[in-house]
Scaffold this motif. Structure first.
Motif, PDB file in Angstrom:
ATOM      1  N   GLY A 221       0.833  -1.198   0.000  1.00 36.04           N
ATOM      2  CA  GLY A 221       0.000   0.000   0.000  1.00 36.04           C
ATOM      3  C   GLY A 221       0.863   1.242   0.000  1.00 36.04           C
ATOM      4  O   GLY A 221       2.064   1.194  -0.250  1.00 36.04           O
ATOM      5  N   ARG A 222       0.231   2.335   0.274  1.00 34.17           N
ATOM      6  CA  ARG A 222       0.961   3.594   0.281  1.00 34.17           C
ATOM      7  C   ARG A 222       2.061   3.590   1.323  1.00 34.17           C
ATOM      8  O   ARG A 222       1.860   3.138   2.445  1.00 34.17           O
ATOM      9  CB  ARG A 222       0.001   4.733   0.601  1.00 34.17           C
ATOM     10  N   SER A 223       3.205   4.115   0.958  1.00 31.70           N
ATOM     11  CA  SER A 223       4.281   4.190   1.932  1.00 31.70           C
ATOM     12  C   SER A 223       3.913   5.223   2.999  1.00 31.70           C
ATOM     13  O   SER A 223       3.024   6.030   2.808  1.00 31.70           O
ATOM     14  CB  SER A 223       5.583   4.567   1.240  1.00 31.70           C
ATOM     15  N   SER A 224       4.610   5.170   4.122  1.00 33.79           N
ATOM     16  CA  SER A 224       4.223   5.987   5.267  1.00 33.79           C
ATOM     17  C   SER A 224       4.224   7.460   4.875  1.00 33.79           C
ATOM     18  O   SER A 224       4.942   7.896   3.981  1.00 33.79           O
ATOM     19  CB  SER A 224       5.202   5.768   6.416  1.00 33.79           C
ATOM     20  N   SER A 225       3.402   8.213   5.591  1.00 37.40           N
ATOM     21  CA  SER A 225       3.210   9.606   5.205  1.00 37.40           C
ATOM     22  C   SER A 225       4.487  10.428   5.383  1.00 37.40           C
ATOM     23  O   SER A 225       4.596  11.534   4.874  1.00 37.40           O
ATOM     24  CB  SER A 225       2.072  10.216   6.011  1.00 37.40           C
ATOM     25  N   SER A 226       5.454   9.877   6.113  1.00 34.39           N
ATOM     26  CA  SER A 226       6.687  10.644   6.302  1.00 34.39           C
ATOM     27  C   SER A 226       7.607  10.531   5.086  1.00 34.39           C
ATOM     28  O   SER A 226       8.561  11.278   4.943  1.00 34.39           O
ATOM     29  CB  SER A 226       7.419  10.147   7.547  1.00 34.39           C
ATOM     30  N   ALA A 227       7.276   9.572   4.199  1.00 37.33           N
ATOM     31  CA  ALA A 227       8.118   9.417   3.008  1.00 37.33           C
ATOM     32  C   ALA A 227       8.027  10.676   2.158  1.00 37.33           C
ATOM     33  O   ALA A 227       6.996  11.340   2.135  1.00 37.33           O
ATOM     34  CB  ALA A 227       7.659   8.205   2.212  1.00 37.33           C
ATOM     35  N   PRO A 228       9.106  11.019   1.465  1.00 38.77           N
ATOM     36  CA  PRO A 228       9.079  12.237   0.661  1.00 38.77           C
ATOM     37  C   PRO A 228       8.079  12.103  -0.471  1.00 38.77           C
ATOM     38  O   PRO A 228       7.889  11.013  -1.019  1.00 38.77           O
ATOM     39  CB  PRO A 228      10.510  12.345   0.127  1.00 38.77           C
ATOM     40  N   THR A 229       7.440  13.187  -0.805  1.00 36.55           N
ATOM     41  CA  THR A 229       6.512  13.151  -1.917  1.00 36.55           C
ATOM     42  C   THR A 229       6.975  14.151  -2.964  1.00 36.55           C
ATOM     43  O   THR A 229       7.745  15.057  -2.679  1.00 36.55           O
ATOM     44  CB  THR A 229       5.083  13.541  -1.484  1.00 36.55           C
ATOM     45  N   VAL A 230       6.495  13.945  -4.175  1.00 34.44           N
ATOM     46  CA  VAL A 230       6.825  14.873  -5.239  1.00 34.44           C
ATOM     47  C   VAL A 230       5.521  15.265  -5.924  1.00 34.44           C
ATOM     48  O   VAL A 230       4.609  14.447  -6.040  1.00 34.44           O
ATOM     49  CB  VAL A 230       7.839  14.243  -6.230  1.00 34.44           C
ATOM     50  N   SER A 231       5.429  16.513  -6.311  1.00 35.44           N
ATOM     51  CA  SER A 231       4.231  16.990  -6.980  1.00 35.44           C
ATOM     52  C   SER A 231       4.380  16.815  -8.485  1.00 35.44           C
ATOM     53  O   SER A 231       5.462  17.047  -9.044  1.00 35.44           O
ATOM     54  CB  SER A 231       4.024  18.469  -6.649  1.00 35.44           C
ATOM     55  N   VAL A 232       3.292  16.420  -9.147  1.00 39.32           N
ATOM     56  CA  VAL A 232       3.356  16.296 -10.609  1.00 39.32           C
ATOM     57  C   VAL A 232       3.797  17.609 -11.242  1.00 39.32           C
ATOM     58  O   VAL A 232       4.422  17.611 -12.308  1.00 39.32           O
ATOM     59  CB  VAL A 232       2.000  15.893 -11.256  1.00 39.32           C
ATOM     60  N   ALA A 233       3.473  18.714 -10.585  1.00 37.05           N
ATOM     61  CA  ALA A 233       3.841  20.018 -11.148  1.00 37.05           C
ATOM     62  C   ALA A 233       5.350  20.147 -11.275  1.00 37.05           C
ATOM     63  O   ALA A 233       5.853  20.954 -12.057  1.00 37.05           O
ATOM     64  CB  ALA A 233       3.279  21.135 -10.271  1.00 37.05           C
ATOM     65  N   ASP A 234       6.094  19.347 -10.483  1.00 35.87           N
ATOM     66  CA  ASP A 234       7.556  19.405 -10.555  1.00 35.87           C
ATOM     67  C   ASP A 234       8.139  18.338 -11.471  1.00 35.87           C
ATOM     68  O   ASP A 234       9.349  18.283 -11.677  1.00 35.87           O
ATOM     69  CB  ASP A 234       8.145  19.250  -9.146  1.00 35.87           C
ATOM     70  N   LEU A 235       7.298  17.469 -11.971  1.00 33.08           N
ATOM     71  CA  LEU A 235       7.792  16.413 -12.859  1.00 33.08           C
ATOM     72  C   LEU A 235       7.764  16.938 -14.290  1.00 33.08           C
ATOM     73  O   LEU A 235       6.926  16.557 -15.101  1.00 33.08           O
ATOM     74  CB  LEU A 235       6.934  15.155 -12.718  1.00 33.08           C
ATOM     75  N   ARG A 236       8.691  17.848 -14.594  1.00 33.90           N
ATOM     76  CA  ARG A 236       8.690  18.472 -15.920  1.00 33.90           C
ATOM     77  C   ARG A 236       9.808  17.888 -16.775  1.00 33.90           C
ATOM     78  O   ARG A 236      10.746  17.290 -16.263  1.00 33.90           O
ATOM     79  CB  ARG A 236       8.861  19.988 -15.781  1.00 33.90           C
ATOM     80  N   GLY A 237       9.671  18.104 -18.075  1.00 31.93           N
ATOM     81  CA  GLY A 237      10.661  17.565 -18.997  1.00 31.93           C
ATOM     82  C   GLY A 237      11.942  18.387 -18.978  1.00 31.93           C
ATOM     83  O   GLY A 237      11.984  19.479 -18.405  1.00 31.93           O
TER      84      GLY A 237
END
Ligand code: C2O
Ligand code: CU
Length: 663
Positions: A221-237
């Motif tokens: 399942g989802r990794s713990s909430s303390s894991a780092p997250t990334v926003s799609v807005a930052d996933l740019r080419g």
């Protein structure tokens, strides 16, 4: 028989069983014992036939029969058997009685159980057509209570028979209008009503239970909430070309326009830059493609989605997930490297069922850096505007010159929501690429039809013969594309008759080309396995109940997200229970086809981004989760998307700041 045909046969038998049981009940009520007895026998036979069709269908997959096996047939079997036992014995002697002379006050026999069997048969059909797979407790309880309630109501209006099993001591004096004669009968009715109401209320209540919002496909399942997250807005080419590449700049302005096509017809369209299709975007491997999208006056808002191109997620053009739709006056800049060669296309993803149909689409072609290009290389997007088929920017017939011996490449692109059938008459050919990816050693073939799914692309190559070649679309021999070795014939108005291609067998891509290397296959252990059962049914779509196109019984956006982790090998099983074709499309990843109806491909490895799952078909595919983001996974029949057939595939740890309705 195909599974699709079996599904239809099963529906017909189901309908017949509703008719037979109901008619048996109605004739019994009319005291026509002989007819009722015949209909009862027919009902029993049809019900047995139904058992047979369901058994055969079960052999094609549990998804096709689950609700029938767990709920429908047991319920119909129990009620039907009761009806036979109650209604049969009294009807048998009564059939000899002179019908005309039947005293009006003689009570009818077995009416309630017979009609109840009719209700049960109807409920079974309604559950199949309205709820489908998977069967929920809510559906089961609602169906049972509905049959019970209908039966009780019937018992109130139908005069009770004498001496039948269930009502033995109740009703000799009940009036034909069902006024309850005895306290006991009233008590039974009330108790039954209470049970039916309670069951129904429980069913309704259960339907409001919050559904799972995430499916993990057997992975963690989802990794713990303390894991780092990334926003799609930052996933740019990347912002620069690869070494040696160049920057290709385009500005696309979405605007309404009236476009005159070849026949002189004017189309009031939604366009990019006032053109149909939008400007072709081309690049060489390694270039940077930079497209500025502006919106002049499309009130729905617009985006650019690079169909089949595995861009970084932030460039994917999915409104409400990877960006906000660009509103009139707004702008969005897309940048991605041309790191895949092949034939692709772009289109708006906002209200796409409307926007794409009206013209917000164009082509994207990337060629290798060092290659000897075909001398004739035609990009041929097909689109239908109100019944007028346009290939490229022309309707009617298009002529091209190709001297004999010339290498020709035709890039066929289906930008419509339904499949098209192409046929190439006058030359042997190869299908060199599907959905932008080259096939392995595609053999020369001829006299074969090419069925191109909505959203799909085929590259067809051949060497121009000394005689004309015709690309026929959907059997229209007068239209399509003609290639001529010289311009004499065209100028003289002489036309070689194009062969009738309608009877040509369809080229089966799962048996075309030769096996080759693939990074994984059907034997590889998948980290996650998701099953998507496609159907029609009643479901909530964008907050409103609708007769939807559903995935596992739900509609967008209430279909659970598919959760994956970077690096996973993900397997899909896509099952089509419906009578519509669903061109299944995953953003951001090519899918390797593992099997269709249990049979693995015997030809080239087949990578597709859009594959047609026809009625009754079961496709298996797999892909590597190597492109983090939140990706749409949907049917590319765009009106189906609008009716719910879309979900998200989400990488663990990726979030989106964008929200809202999107299709
Ligand atoms: Cu070409 Cu999400 O679609
Ligand atoms: Cu569909």
């Amino acid at each position: 028989m195909t599974t699709g045909q079996l599904i239809i046969v099963d529906h017909v038998v189901a309908l017949l069983s509703v008719a037979a049981w109901s008619a048996a009940g109605a004739t019994a009520a009319g005291r026509r014992a002989r007819l009722a007895l015949g209909l009862l026998a027919a009902a029993v036979l049809v019900t047995l036939a139904r058992v047979a069709t369901v058994a055969v269908l079960a052999g094609r997959g549990w998804w096709f029969v689950q609700e029938k096996v767990l709920l429908g047939l047991p319920m119909l079997g129990a009620v039907g058997l009761t009806a036979v036992l109650i209604a049969g014995p009294p009807l048998f002697p009564a059939r000899r009685a002179p019908e005309a002379g039947t005293p009006a006050n003689r009570p009818a026999t077995g009416v309630v159980p017979l009609l109840t069997a009719g209700y049960a048969a109807l409920a079974v059909l309604v559950v199949t057509l309205g709820a489908g797979y998977p069967l929920t407790w809510s559906t089961a309880l609602l169906a049972t209570s509905a049959v019970g309630a209908a039966s009780l109501l019937t018992a109130r209006v139908v005069p009770a028979p004498v001496g039948t099993v269930g009502d033995a001591d109740i009703a000799p004096t009940a009036t034909p209008h069902g006024a309850p004669g005895f306290p006991r009968r009233r008590f039974l009715g009330l108790a039954g009503g209470a049970v039916a109401a309670g069951t129904g209320a429980t069913g309704v209540g259960l339907s409001f239970l919050p559904a799972e919002s995430v499916a993990t496909g057997g992975g963690s399942g989802r990794s713990s909430s303390s894991a780092p997250t990334v926003s799609v807005a930052d996933l740019r080419g990347p912002a620069t070309p690869a070494p040696g590449g160049t920057r290709r700049r385009y500005v696309l302005t979405a605007q309404t326009a009236t476009v005159r096509i070849a026949s002189g017809r004017e189309i009031r369209a939604w366009t990019y830059n006032g053109r149909l299709p939008g400007p072709p975007i081309t690049a060489t491997l390694g270039d940077l493609i930079e497209v500025t999208l502006r919106n002049a006056d499309i009130d729905d808002g617009v985006t650019l989605h690079w169909h089949g191109y595995d861009v970084a997620c932030g460039e994917d053009g999915t409104p409400g997930v990877t960006q906000h739709a660009v509103a009139p006056g707004g702008e969005f800049v897309y940048r991605f490297r041309a790191d895949q060669v092949g034939t692709y296309w772009y289109h708006t993803h906002e209200a796409s069922h409307r926007g794409v149909r009206r013209g917000l689409y164009g082509t994207l072609v990337v060629t290798p850096r060092r290659h000897r290009p075909e001398r004739v290389d035609l990009t041929l997007p097909v689109h239908t505007f109100d019944g007028t088929v346009v290939i490229g920017d022309r309707d009617g017939r298009t002529e091209h010159l190709a001297p004999a011996g010339t290498a020709v490449r035709l890039r066929l692109i289906n930008t419509d929501s339904d499949a098209h059938r192409f046929a190439l008459a006058g030359t042997p050919f190869r299908v060199s690429a599907v959905d932008g990816r080259d096939l392995h050693q595609p053999g020369e073939t001829r006299d074969a039809g090419l069925r191109l799914p909505a959203g799909g692309r085929y590259d067809v190559v051949f060497t121009m013969p000394e005689t004309p070649v015709a690309l026929v679309l959907d059997g229209d021999r007068a239209g399509g594309v003609r290639l001529r070795p010289d311009d004499r014939a065209g100028a003289a108005g002489e036309d070689t008759t194009v062969a009738d291609t309608s009877g040509w067998p369809e080229l089966d891509l799962l048996r075309y080309g030769t096996p080759g290397a693939a990074p994984f296959d059907a034997g590889s252990r998948a980290d996650r396995h998701f099953t998507m059962v496609l159907d029609r049914g009643v479901a909530v779509v964008d907050g409103r109940p609708a007769y939807a196109h559903t995935v596992n019984g739900r509609g967008h956006p209430s279909i659970p997200d598919q959760l994956v982790a970077e690096g996973d090998l993900v397997r899909f099983t896509v099952v089509n229970r419906s009578l519509d074709t669903h061109p299944w499309h995953l953003h951001g990843h090519p899918v390797l086809i593992l099997s269709r109806n249990g049979t693995p491909p015997s030809g080239s490895p087949l990578w597709m981004d859009t594959f047609d799952v026809r009625p009754g078909e079961v496709w298996e595919g797999a892909f590597e989760a190597t492109n983090p983001g939140i990706w749409m996974n949907h049917c590319h029949n765009l009106p189906h998307v609008q009716r719910g057939m879309m979900l998200r595939l989400r990488y663990d740890g990726v979030t989106t700041p964008f929200h809202g309705r999107h299709s």
